[in-house]
Write an enzyme that holds these catalytic residues in place. Sequence first.
Site, PDB file in Angstrom:
ATOM      1  N   SER A  84       0.873  -1.173   0.000  1.00 29.36           N
ATOM      2  CA  SER A  84       0.000   0.000   0.000  1.00 29.36           C
ATOM      3  C   SER A  84       0.905   1.217   0.000  1.00 29.36           C
ATOM      4  O   SER A  84       2.083   1.124   0.355  1.00 29.36           O
ATOM      5  CB  SER A  84      -0.852  -0.022   1.276  1.00 29.36           C
ATOM      6  N   TYR A  97      -2.184  -0.432  10.627  1.00 31.20           N
ATOM      7  CA  TYR A  97      -2.129  -0.702   9.195  1.00 31.20           C
ATOM      8  C   TYR A  97      -0.759  -0.321   8.622  1.00 31.20           C
ATOM      9  O   TYR A  97      -0.129  -1.113   7.916  1.00 31.20           O
ATOM     10  CB  TYR A  97      -3.255   0.041   8.474  1.00 31.20           C
TER      11      TYR A  97
END
Length: 179
Positions: A84, A97
């Site tokens: 990501s 995250y």
Amino acid sequence: QYMDVADHGSVEAAVFRALQFTGGALDVLVNNAGIFDIRPFDKMDVQLWQRMVDVNLNGPFYVTLEALDGLFESPKAHVFNIASQAAKRAYPGNTAYCATKYGLHGFSDALRLDLAAQNVRVSTVYPGATDTSIFDKVEGSWDRSKMNKPEDVAEVVWKAYHAPTGTNVDDLEVPAPGR
């Protein structure tokens, strides 16, 4: 076949069956399973932290470890870890995250070095927000029309897999829609 990437036994059984199906060789492994939630650190709990680590970081480790023999059997073996932009840049409310995606980035970099002698390519893919079910239960107003589509990520993986030997496909950005 269902596989829970956070459960090593589940991964071991599923990869075993997949390698039986393919005759023991595995050309491509795409570690794409992931979970996402926005939670400021002062609202973080141990359960959410552990679940993110289990799925986003332990999952790719388990799957890659169990797939290794199959990858070694392929002359074109390639591992893709879908990270990501949060693997390179921090975002508020994303401590867990970001930590797991930064970890996946490091895992990919080290794995690439360890598997180079066996001619297994390892790529890390860095998409921005992608319109998948990961956003279905996350609070906030998301303009999903401005997000990448899963096909955008798949196209980057497809092109990298078919890139000639010697082409640098270590770190792959997924362009934002319209770019």
